[in-house]
Design a protein around this motif. Structure first.
Motif, mmCIF file in Angstrom:
data_model
loop_
_atom_site.group_PDB
_atom_site.id
_atom_site.type_symbol
_atom_site.label_atom_id
_atom_site.label_comp_id
_atom_site.label_asym_id
_atom_site.label_seq_id
_atom_site.Cartn_x
_atom_site.Cartn_y
_atom_site.Cartn_z
ATOM 1 N N ASP A 128 3.353 19.539 -6.502
ATOM 2 C CA ASP A 128 3.414 20.915 -7.018
ATOM 3 C C ASP A 128 4.516 21.053 -8.067
ATOM 4 O O ASP A 128 4.334 21.730 -9.095
ATOM 5 C CB ASP A 128 3.641 21.917 -5.881
ATOM 6 C CG ASP A 128 2.421 22.022 -4.959
ATOM 7 O OD1 ASP A 128 1.315 21.665 -5.434
ATOM 8 O OD2 ASP A 128 2.578 22.453 -3.815
ATOM 9 N N ALA A 129 5.639 20.419 -7.819
ATOM 10 C CA ALA A 129 6.750 20.482 -8.783
ATOM 11 C C ALA A 129 6.335 19.813 -10.095
ATOM 12 O O ALA A 129 6.605 20.329 -11.191
ATOM 13 C CB ALA A 129 7.995 19.805 -8.214
ATOM 14 N N LEU A 130 5.663 18.679 -9.983
ATOM 15 C CA LEU A 130 5.192 17.985 -11.172
ATOM 16 C C LEU A 130 4.161 18.839 -11.916
ATOM 17 O O LEU A 130 4.194 18.948 -13.144
ATOM 18 C CB LEU A 130 4.593 16.628 -10.798
ATOM 19 C CG LEU A 130 4.067 15.786 -11.966
ATOM 20 C CD1 LEU A 130 5.183 15.467 -12.938
ATOM 21 C CD2 LEU A 130 3.439 14.518 -11.435
ATOM 22 N N ALA A 131 3.265 19.466 -11.181
ATOM 23 C CA ALA A 131 2.248 20.318 -11.806
ATOM 24 C C ALA A 131 2.902 21.499 -12.505
ATOM 25 O O ALA A 131 2.491 21.884 -13.615
ATOM 26 C CB ALA A 131 1.258 20.805 -10.754
ATOM 27 N N ARG A 132 3.949 22.102 -11.869
ATOM 28 C CA ARG A 132 4.656 23.209 -12.513
ATOM 29 C C ARG A 132 5.312 22.757 -13.814
ATOM 30 O O ARG A 132 5.272 23.461 -14.823
ATOM 31 C CB ARG A 132 5.710 23.779 -11.555
ATOM 32 C CG ARG A 132 5.145 24.747 -10.533
ATOM 33 C CD ARG A 132 6.250 25.540 -9.856
ATOM 34 N NE ARG A 132 7.275 24.686 -9.249
ATOM 35 C CZ ARG A 132 7.219 24.190 -8.007
ATOM 36 N NH1 ARG A 132 6.190 24.478 -7.237
ATOM 37 N NH2 ARG A 132 8.182 23.425 -7.536
ATOM 38 N N LEU A 133 5.931 21.590 -13.801
ATOM 39 C CA LEU A 133 6.572 21.073 -15.018
ATOM 40 C C LEU A 133 5.546 20.830 -16.134
ATOM 41 O O LEU A 133 5.788 21.175 -17.294
ATOM 42 C CB LEU A 133 7.315 19.762 -14.714
ATOM 43 C CG LEU A 133 8.629 19.892 -13.958
ATOM 44 C CD1 LEU A 133 9.153 18.505 -13.595
ATOM 45 C CD2 LEU A 133 9.647 20.619 -14.811
#
Length: 158
Positions: A128-133
């Motif tokens: 999720d953090a990677l997708a947000r970035l």
């Protein structure tokens, strides 16, 4: 025969010879003048068509020069159009290419950060953090920078 008669006879012979010579010269001169007249008329007959052809050649050359001027003007217009087209293509394609490059740089940087923290994102939170970035990088690369929407987004973000 006296001396006076002899002198008169000599003068008469002299004048007869002189008149004969002058008659011969005049006959020859008349022949030369006839030949000169024939020559002048022949030159005139040939010169008039030559002058007509020369005039036609000059007119044809003038027409060709006018065509060359038109071709030169058309080539100049085509060069200006090609220059404008290349500027338009550079402006149209250049902007999106910069955005794609920025996006790919952001993705590489985000992937590099993730790989530094963990080799493979195993947890859903990491994904999720990677997708947000990635989404943030996409928005930043595709959002108009000076428009009203960009100002509203900056105001909302704080």
């Amino acid at each position: 025969m006296s001396v006076g008669e002899l002198a008169g006879l000599l003068v008469a012979v002299f004048w007869a010879v002189l008149v004969t010579l002058l008659a011969v010269v005049l006959v020859r001169l008349s022949k030369v003048l006839r030949e000169a007249t024939v020559l002048v008329s022949a030159v005139t007959e040939q010169a008039v068509p030559l002058l007509t052809e020369a005039g036609a050649a000059v007119r044809s050359a003038n027409e060709q020069l006018e065509r060359v001027d038109e071709i030169t003007a058309n080539v100049q217009d085509a060069a200006a159009n090609a220059n404008a087209l290349s500027s338009t293509v550079a402006a149209t394609i250049g902007g999106p290419l910069v955005k794609v490059a920025a996006f790919s740089y952001g993705v590489r940087k985000a992937v590099a950060r993730q790989q530094g923290a963990a080799a493979v994102p195993g947890q859903p939170a990491d994904r999720d953090a990677l997708a947000r970035l990635v989404r943030a990088e996409v928005r930043a690369a595709t959002a108009p920078r000076g428009g009203l929407l960009a100002r509203v987004r900056r105001a909302v973000r704080g």
